[in-house]
Write a protein that holds these residues in place. Sequence first.
Motif, mmCIF file in Angstrom:
data_model
loop_
_atom_site.group_PDB
_atom_site.id
_atom_site.type_symbol
_atom_site.label_atom_id
_atom_site.label_comp_id
_atom_site.label_asym_id
_atom_site.label_seq_id
_atom_site.Cartn_x
_atom_site.Cartn_y
_atom_site.Cartn_z
ATOM 1 N N ASN A 93 -6.829 7.583 17.646
ATOM 2 C CA ASN A 93 -7.726 7.701 16.608
ATOM 3 C C ASN A 93 -6.817 8.719 15.524
ATOM 4 N N SER A 94 -6.358 9.770 17.102
ATOM 5 C CA SER A 94 -5.470 10.499 16.653
ATOM 6 C C SER A 94 -3.356 10.067 15.877
ATOM 7 N N THR A 95 -4.011 9.506 18.070
ATOM 8 C CA THR A 95 -2.085 9.308 18.427
ATOM 9 C C THR A 95 -1.417 8.734 16.657
ATOM 10 N N VAL A 96 -1.693 7.979 16.502
ATOM 11 C CA VAL A 96 -1.720 7.136 15.312
ATOM 12 C C VAL A 96 -0.763 8.072 13.866
ATOM 13 N N PRO A 97 -2.795 8.759 13.744
ATOM 14 C CA PRO A 97 -2.127 10.118 12.290
ATOM 15 C C PRO A 97 -0.282 11.076 12.910
ATOM 16 N N ILE A 98 -0.726 11.520 14.470
ATOM 17 C CA ILE A 98 0.658 11.919 15.011
ATOM 18 C C ILE A 98 1.674 11.170 15.062
ATOM 19 N N ALA B 274 -1.928 2.668 9.016
ATOM 20 C CA ALA B 274 -2.262 2.636 7.032
ATOM 21 C C ALA B 274 -3.190 2.197 5.917
ATOM 22 N N SER B 275 -4.310 2.374 5.853
ATOM 23 C CA SER B 275 -5.489 1.749 4.669
ATOM 24 C C SER B 275 -5.848 2.437 3.563
ATOM 25 N N GLN B 276 -6.015 2.295 3.215
ATOM 26 C CA GLN B 276 -6.957 1.451 1.732
ATOM 27 C C GLN B 276 -8.165 1.033 1.978
ATOM 28 N N VAL B 277 -8.703 0.587 3.025
ATOM 29 C CA VAL B 277 -9.612 -0.134 3.036
ATOM 30 C C VAL B 277 -10.599 0.599 2.871
ATOM 31 N N THR B 278 -10.921 1.834 3.146
ATOM 32 C CA THR B 278 -12.285 3.418 2.964
ATOM 33 C C THR B 278 -11.303 4.424 2.449
ATOM 34 N N PHE C 30 -7.306 3.208 9.426
ATOM 35 C CA PHE C 30 -8.332 1.941 9.333
ATOM 36 C C PHE C 30 -8.367 1.004 10.094
ATOM 37 N N ALA C 31 -8.748 0.675 10.982
ATOM 38 C CA ALA C 31 -8.600 -0.354 12.019
ATOM 39 C C ALA C 31 -8.770 -1.466 11.474
ATOM 40 N N THR C 32 -8.013 -2.772 11.185
ATOM 41 C CA THR C 32 -9.185 -4.250 10.230
ATOM 42 C C THR C 32 -7.728 -5.328 10.163
ATOM 43 N N ARG C 33 -8.227 -6.434 10.450
ATOM 44 C CA ARG C 33 -7.381 -6.885 10.532
ATOM 45 C C ARG C 33 -6.211 -7.016 9.997
ATOM 46 N N VAL C 34 -5.302 -7.786 10.102
ATOM 47 C CA VAL C 34 -3.629 -7.149 9.254
ATOM 48 C C VAL C 34 -3.031 -8.711 9.721
ATOM 49 N N VAL D 38 -3.211 -5.620 4.333
ATOM 50 C CA VAL D 38 -4.000 -4.835 5.492
ATOM 51 C C VAL D 38 -5.461 -5.866 4.351
ATOM 52 N N TYR D 39 -5.834 -6.799 5.451
ATOM 53 C CA TYR D 39 -7.491 -7.640 5.100
ATOM 54 C C TYR D 39 -8.757 -5.949 4.388
ATOM 55 N N GLN D 40 -9.631 -6.605 3.571
ATOM 56 C CA GLN D 40 -10.108 -5.760 3.048
ATOM 57 C C GLN D 40 -11.381 -6.098 5.367
ATOM 58 N N LEU D 41 -12.025 -5.165 4.420
ATOM 59 C CA LEU D 41 -13.872 -5.821 5.535
ATOM 60 C C LEU D 41 -15.023 -6.774 5.599
ATOM 61 N N GLY D 42 -14.406 -7.448 4.065
ATOM 62 C CA GLY D 42 -15.553 -8.560 3.858
ATOM 63 C C GLY D 42 -17.156 -8.280 3.989
ATOM 64 N N PRO D 43 -17.482 -9.260 4.095
ATOM 65 C CA PRO D 43 -19.206 -9.035 4.357
ATOM 66 C C PRO D 43 -20.166 -7.992 5.024
#
Length: 357
Positions: free
Chosen positions: A166-171, A300-304, A309-313, A323-328
């Motif tokens: 969660n921090s190394t990717v932003p690094i 890198a994501s605009q889902v939230t 953020f991790a989602t299906r890509v 980058v896919y949305q979260l879904g219901p």
Amino acid sequence: MQPPMKEANQRIARISAHLNPPNLQMGEGSILEQANCRAKGGAPGFKVAILGAAGGIGQPLALLMKMNPLVSVLHLYDVVNAPGVTADISHMDTGAVVRGFLGQPQLESALTGMDLVVIPAGVPRKPGMTRDDLFKINAGIVKTLCEGIAKCCPNAIVNLISNPVNSTVPIAAEVFKKAGTYDPKRLLGVTMLDVVRANTFVAEVLGLDPREVSVPVVGGHAGVTILPLLSQVKPPCSFTSEETEYLTKRIQDGGTEVVQAKAGAGSATLSMAYAAVKFADACLRGLRGDAGITECAFVASQVTELPFFATRVRLGRAGAEEVYQLGPLNEYERVGLESAKKELAASIEKGISFIRK
Ligand SMILES: NC(=O)C1=CN([C@@H]2O[C@H](COP(=O)(O)OP(=O)(O)OC[C@H]3O[C@@H](n4cnc5c(N)ncnc54)[C@H](O)[C@@H]3O)[C@@H](O)[C@H]2O)C=CC1
Ligand SMILES: O=C([O-])CC(=O)C(=O)O
């Protein structure tokens, strides 16, 4: 016809001269080049580097990557023991040509020309530690390795395994931005082990073969940031609230379960190597142009409202092309999402400010 005695002796002497351990610390003059073998790694396929290849994850990961027919060249880099692991793996009669690289002076040779770089370098947890406790050491390791990537293979896809993800990717993103090489599609935090565990644990509860089960896991890769979406499991199914509670907790604590069972001898290595290869293989099939390759990853994501953020890509020639949305989400997942975002925001900020400070 047998070669004349003198010529045969010379040939053997030439090859065995290159089997001395110092010559296995390959860079410029690899064992293959030095021994003038015919194999030059020219078979069709991708060039893959593993950074941290002599570690608990790195070794089985190297073994599995050597077995992958999409890989033509495999570079194994570590600050210790790379020659031994390289010699060992290189005897496997599979297609990929293996070269080893030891220590910082050989990092650039290890990275030059790579299509995919997988990074499991860094220290693992011991019982009682959180992944964030690894930040102090691993942040600096990831920074250095990513500086090398920016310089030597800026177009490579990067699969980042080192914790805290969660921090190394932003690094890594900040290092690439600084170098002017950042392409968000090419930087992927590996959360595949969460999906692998979720598939396994859900299959157990449902009495199914795990290969038939697909569970999206979103958010990040630590504690409550790991959010399995049990309402979106395939094949469609339903869970009691006890099952939901049990499964969510078990998936979130899967890493800790292994850390405790290993009792001081590290964290998940074998299941992680399996997950890393499953993910790397998906990236390579995407690079090859296969259609419809999707996996969960921390990107890198605009889902939230969070920058990562991790989602299906969807994986393609350019990396994470969509980058896919979260879904219901159901109510339980909506509550989980809020807790996940709170912790994620702090971890992401910590990574960014490590480079910007
Ligand atoms: N993303 C995920 O799902 C998972 C991540 N991990 C993380 O993966 C990392 C590695 O775990 P293990 O392989 O079990 O640890 P390990 O200690 O067995 O291996 C790490 C390797 O990295 C090498 N290394 C250290 N500094 C380096 C540098 N500057 N350059 C290159 N190599 C360097 C070490 O020499 C060692 O060989 C840890 O941070 C761990 O928390 C572990 C499991 C799952
Ligand atoms: O738990 C750890 O420290 C290693 C890890 O990330 C996992 O197994 O998911």
